[in-house]
Motif scaffolding. Structure first.
Motif, PDB file in Angstrom:
ATOM      1  N   GLY A 105       7.690   2.981   2.179  1.00  0.00           N
ATOM      2  CA  GLY A 105       7.474   1.656   1.606  1.00  0.00           C
ATOM      3  C   GLY A 105       6.037   1.455   1.169  1.00  0.00           C
ATOM      4  O   GLY A 105       5.766   0.733   0.195  1.00  0.00           O
ATOM      5  N   GLY A 106       5.069   2.077   1.854  1.00  0.00           N
ATOM      6  CA  GLY A 106       3.677   1.984   1.446  1.00  0.00           C
ATOM      7  C   GLY A 106       3.429   2.690   0.123  1.00  0.00           C
ATOM      8  O   GLY A 106       2.693   2.196  -0.746  1.00  0.00           O
ATOM      9  N   THR A 107       4.039   3.852  -0.043  1.00  0.00           N
ATOM     10  CA  THR A 107       3.915   4.588  -1.304  1.00  0.00           C
ATOM     11  C   THR A 107       4.506   3.791  -2.453  1.00  0.00           C
ATOM     12  O   THR A 107       3.889   3.662  -3.520  1.00  0.00           O
ATOM     13  CB  THR A 107       4.622   5.946  -1.172  1.00  0.00           C
ATOM     14  N   LEU A 108       5.694   3.264  -2.244  1.00  0.00           N
ATOM     15  CA  LEU A 108       6.345   2.456  -3.283  1.00  0.00           C
ATOM     16  C   LEU A 108       5.521   1.213  -3.596  1.00  0.00           C
ATOM     17  O   LEU A 108       5.399   0.811  -4.766  1.00  0.00           O
ATOM     18  CB  LEU A 108       7.753   2.065  -2.830  1.00  0.00           C
ATOM     19  N   ALA A 109       4.947   0.589  -2.574  1.00  0.00           N
ATOM     20  CA  ALA A 109       4.153  -0.618  -2.776  1.00  0.00           C
ATOM     21  C   ALA A 109       2.928  -0.328  -3.626  1.00  0.00           C
ATOM     22  O   ALA A 109       2.564  -1.112  -4.520  1.00  0.00           O
ATOM     23  CB  ALA A 109       3.735  -1.201  -1.424  1.00  0.00           C
ATOM     24  N   ALA A 110       2.257   0.806  -3.372  1.00  0.00           N
ATOM     25  CA  ALA A 110       1.069   1.150  -4.162  1.00  0.00           C
ATOM     26  C   ALA A 110       1.426   1.380  -5.616  1.00  0.00           C
ATOM     27  O   ALA A 110       0.713   0.925  -6.532  1.00  0.00           O
ATOM     28  CB  ALA A 110       0.407   2.399  -3.568  1.00  0.00           C
ATOM     29  N   LEU A 111       2.530   2.083  -5.875  1.00  0.00           N
ATOM     30  CA  LEU A 111       2.942   2.347  -7.257  1.00  0.00           C
ATOM     31  C   LEU A 111       3.347   1.057  -7.965  1.00  0.00           C
ATOM     32  O   LEU A 111       3.000   0.847  -9.139  1.00  0.00           O
ATOM     33  CB  LEU A 111       4.099   3.347  -7.263  1.00  0.00           C
ATOM     34  N   ALA A 112       4.065   0.181  -7.260  1.00  0.00           N
ATOM     35  CA  ALA A 112       4.481  -1.090  -7.865  1.00  0.00           C
ATOM     36  C   ALA A 112       3.266  -1.971  -8.140  1.00  0.00           C
ATOM     37  O   ALA A 112       3.184  -2.634  -9.184  1.00  0.00           O
ATOM     38  CB  ALA A 112       5.463  -1.807  -6.941  1.00  0.00           C
ATOM     39  N   ALA A 113       2.298  -1.983  -7.223  1.00  0.00           N
ATOM     40  CA  ALA A 113       1.099  -2.795  -7.414  1.00  0.00           C
ATOM     41  C   ALA A 113       0.313  -2.324  -8.628  1.00  0.00           C
ATOM     42  O   ALA A 113      -0.216  -3.138  -9.403  1.00  0.00           O
ATOM     43  CB  ALA A 113       0.238  -2.737  -6.157  1.00  0.00           C
ATOM     44  N   GLN A 114       0.217  -0.998  -8.811  1.00  0.00           N
ATOM     45  CA  GLN A 114      -0.498  -0.467  -9.964  1.00  0.00           C
ATOM     46  C   GLN A 114       0.163  -0.901 -11.269  1.00  0.00           C
ATOM     47  O   GLN A 114      -0.509  -1.280 -12.229  1.00  0.00           O
ATOM     48  CB  GLN A 114      -0.553   1.064  -9.876  1.00  0.00           C
ATOM     49  N   GLU A 115       1.493  -0.849 -11.311  1.00  0.00           N
ATOM     50  CA  GLU A 115       2.214  -1.233 -12.524  1.00  0.00           C
ATOM     51  C   GLU A 115       2.123  -2.729 -12.782  1.00  0.00           C
ATOM     52  O   GLU A 115       2.034  -3.166 -13.937  1.00  0.00           O
ATOM     53  CB  GLU A 115       3.674  -0.798 -12.417  1.00  0.00           C
ATOM     54  N   LEU A 116       2.163  -3.514 -11.711  1.00  0.00           N
ATOM     55  CA  LEU A 116       2.111  -4.965 -11.869  1.00  0.00           C
ATOM     56  C   LEU A 116       0.748  -5.444 -12.349  1.00  0.00           C
ATOM     57  O   LEU A 116       0.632  -6.249 -13.274  1.00  0.00           O
ATOM     58  CB  LEU A 116       2.440  -5.649 -10.532  1.00  0.00           C
ATOM     59  N   GLY A 117      -0.286  -4.967 -11.707  1.00  0.00           N
ATOM     60  CA  GLY A 117      -1.608  -5.502 -11.952  1.00  0.00           C
ATOM     61  C   GLY A 117      -1.713  -6.912 -11.374  1.00  0.00           C
ATOM     62  O   GLY A 117      -0.715  -7.602 -11.185  1.00  0.00           O
ATOM     63  N   GLY A 118      -2.884  -7.317 -11.033  1.00  0.00           N
ATOM     64  CA  GLY A 118      -3.063  -8.663 -10.514  1.00  0.00           C
ATOM     65  C   GLY A 118      -2.617  -8.855  -9.087  1.00  0.00           C
ATOM     66  O   GLY A 118      -2.553  -9.996  -8.605  1.00  0.00           O
ATOM     67  N   VAL A 119      -2.295  -7.776  -8.384  1.00  0.00           N
ATOM     68  CA  VAL A 119      -1.950  -7.895  -6.970  1.00  0.00           C
ATOM     69  C   VAL A 119      -3.234  -8.054  -6.180  1.00  0.00           C
ATOM     70  O   VAL A 119      -4.171  -7.255  -6.313  1.00  0.00           O
ATOM     71  CB  VAL A 119      -1.158  -6.659  -6.493  1.00  0.00           C
TER      72      VAL A 119
END
Length: 634
Positions: A105-119
């Motif tokens: 879940g940490g790996t997925l969270a980092a990748l999603a945060a990068q794509e989202l931006g503004g986290v």
């Protein structure tokens, strides 16, 4: 907390009035089962500090729609985190969002945060930093599981590139390919303005990742995660990592800008939005073709469950299935058995309720720790009876229980007293009665499951390498001999008491166990005690009711049955299919006026399917030698 559904994902909103929200990203598979209670407690703690929290199940996991075997899961999991962030912002009106992920879940969270931006923030709890290492880790877990007594009779899964399995959960080929290709330094170079890392597993890689983030201008704080190993224990034994959770709370609180006036204004806005959610959170949603589910609360909101039913009209006048917790595992079930079976039944026209008993999953109370005594407490029986009555109130003729291990104990006692229970399939029942064995700290004061089943000893006697271990002094024979002597004495006493009762009418021994089965029989509850042939619960059955439960024949409605290749906790694919097929055949033959379509015939008991000479030899050895192993491992 309130159950929510968005884009097919099931989750929980822990409401609060602060401007900073948190999305919890769970680990994968068995890790998620182990840490379910802990992640709920973390969400509650953060919400108590004024932070709205959303925890949810990825597509094809938990209570969300879909299957893990579907293609494109990796992409779907990352997208679901992005959807969760958008949902939390809209529903709770938060101004800033932090992603907090454990292991995968940490790996997925980092990748999603990068794509989202503004986290705003990212919390990484022992993140998976190497996909190849993680794949090897899962394979090692599977080999370790195969070596324990509970898995002795299982059929090993093939060593293939198609999937990797650990404790019944699988990652499939396309997901593994995506995972192996991940490089967080490359794929998530600056995922958030602030990052908190807690890790003690891979210091070198974590050092490199932290240094890289700092080079990119990210504010990074790092702590050790020394409680990790105790947190990742199986669900009953998992310990809340108090120090790690406190670090997360403090880090989030220090980074939040709480304006009193803003908080007061948001309290009004959040209250209005959450009121709208409360009106819709129990609406039915489609999880598979022709299958709908509804989150429901029972007993004044104390208990929680998922009501699964066919979208069209189900079998008229038929009872519903009631799926109970396996040990301390949430309603999802080991290897997601509860979810998969509920939807499989619904596709056959059978409704079901998978329920969390008190203190488990998402029911109340929310606990930091559990004990064996809590799993076998009378309150669990009350909760199961309450769930059965709820199903009757929905128009079903009654409930047919499915319980495994401690769930089988709860189901048996509920069947003995609750009129709404019509039938029960009780898998690998370990105890008919229970005496509290835990101290004031919840720790057992006596050894639990120190020896395997007698039939596992028989299997072990056929392996020369294990006799060699005894001869070398690597395994002790005396403790096993002492245990077997006690078993022989107990069985001899039970057999003698049964003979005396038959001849003289004087009842001796096993009175509680026989009275319990007599109560079930008096209620007319069709009950099947289903065991794996090498399960330790067979010892308890034979101690009180004779070899292979022969003395159950005095009861009209109770029988014992046995399945090959069925592990104790029903983790293997063969064990899951055995249990599901048995229940379907039992339900069809006992409660359906017409044949349930699409079911698979139940496997015949071992004695009917085995080779005649082998079966006779095994029976002779079991009756006379009581087949024992001569070493300390199964």
């Amino acid at each position: 907390m309130r159950p929510v559904v968005f884009d097919g994902q099931f989750g929980w909103l822990h409401p609060a009035s602060g401007p900073d929200g948190v999305v919890l990203c769970s680990p994968f598979g068995y890790d998620a089962l182990c840490t379910y209670r802990g992640m709920r407690r973390l969400a509650e703690r953060l919400a108590a500090r004024g932070m709205p929290v959303l925890r949810f199940d990825y597509p094809g996991t938990g209570d969300s729609a879909g299957e893990a075997s579907e293609p494109g899961r990796w992409r779907a999991w990352i997208d679901s985190i992005k959807q969760a962030v958008a949902w939390l912002r809209e529903a709770a009106g938060v101004e800033r969002v932090t992603l907090c992920g454990l292991r995968l879940g940490g790996t997925l969270a980092a990748l999603a945060a990068q794509e989202l931006g503004g986290v705003d923030g990212l919390v990484l709890l022992a993140p998976v930093l190497s996909g190849k290492n993680y794949q090897r880790e899962l394979r090692a877990h599977y080999r370790q599981w195969l070596s324990i007594p509970a898995a002795m009779d299982c059929i090993p899964e093939p060593d293939t590139d198609a999937f990797v399995e650990a404790y019944g959960f699988r990652l499939y080929q396309d997901t593994l390919a995506s995972l192996r290709a991940v490089d967080l330094k490359r794929d998530a170079p600056r995922p958030a303005g602030r990052v908190l890392v807690l890790d003690s597993l891979d210091p070198a890689r974590v050092d490199a990742l932290v240094a890289h983030y700092r080079e990119q201008g990210v504010e990074v704080e790092r702590h050790s995660f020394d409680e990790y190993s105790r947190f990742m224990l199986e669900s009953l034994d998992s310990e809340i990592p108090q120090s790690a959770f406190q670090s997360i709370e403090n880090w989030l609180a220090n980074g939040a800008a709480h304006a009193i006036a803003s908080a007061r204004l948001r309290t009004i806005v959040a209250t209005d939005r959450l009121a709208q959610l409360a009106d819709n959170h129990e609406a039915a949603y489609v999880v598979a073709p022709g299958v709908v589910e509804s989150p429901i609360r029972l007993d004044g909101g104390r208990l929680f469950g998922i009501y699964c039913r066919p979208e069209a009209r189900g079998l008229a006048g038929a009872p519903a299935a009631l799926l109970l917790n396996t040990g301390a595992v949430s309603r999802i079930g080991n290897a997601r058995l509860g979810v998969r079976f509920a939807r499989r039944l619904a596709q056959q026209g059978i409704a079901s309720l998978r329920v969390d008993l008190g203190g488990l999953g998402d029911s109340m109370p929310s606990l930091d720790a559990l004990s064996l005594d809590a799993l076998y407490a009378p309150s669990g029986v009350d909760d199961a009876a309450c769930a059965a009555r709820w199903l009757t109130a929905q128009g079903h003729r009654g409930a047919v229980l499915l319980g495994i291990c401690a769930g089988a104990y709860v189901g048996l006692h509920a069947a003995a007293r609750e009129a709404a229970v019509l039938g029960a399939v009780l898998v690998n029942l370990q105890k008919f009665t229970w005496r509290n064995i835990c101290d004031e700290h919840g720790k057992p004061t006596v050894a639990v499951a120190a020896f395997g089943s007698t039939r596992s000893y028989l299997r072990s006697m056929c392996e020369p390498r294990k006799w060699l271990r005894v001869l070398k002094g690597q395994s002790g024979g005396w403790p096993v001999a002492r245990e077997l002597a006690g078993r022989f004495a107990a069985r001899f006493g039970a057999t003698l008491a049964d003979r005396i009762e038959r001849v003289c009418g004087v009842e001796l021994g096993a009175r509680e166990e026989r009275s319990l089965l007599a109560a079930v029989d008096a209620h007319g509850v069709e009950t099947r005690l289903l065991y794996g042939v090498l399960d330790e619960g067979v010892e308890e059955l034979e101690r009180h009711f004779g070899v292979r439960g022969a003395r159950l024949s005095r009861f009209r409605h109770s029988r014992a049955a046995f399945c090959e290749h069925t592990d104790h906790a029903i983790l293997s694919s063969s064990a899951q299919e055995n249990v599901m097929s048995y229940f379907e055949a039992f339900y069809r033959n006992t409660f359906s006026e017409s044949r349930v379509p699409g079911t698979v015939a139940v496997r015949e008991p071992l004695a009917r399917r085995a080779d005649g000479r082998r079966a006779r030899a095994a029976q002779w050895l079991v009756k006379r030698a009581r087949a024992f192993r001569l070493f300390g491992e199964a």
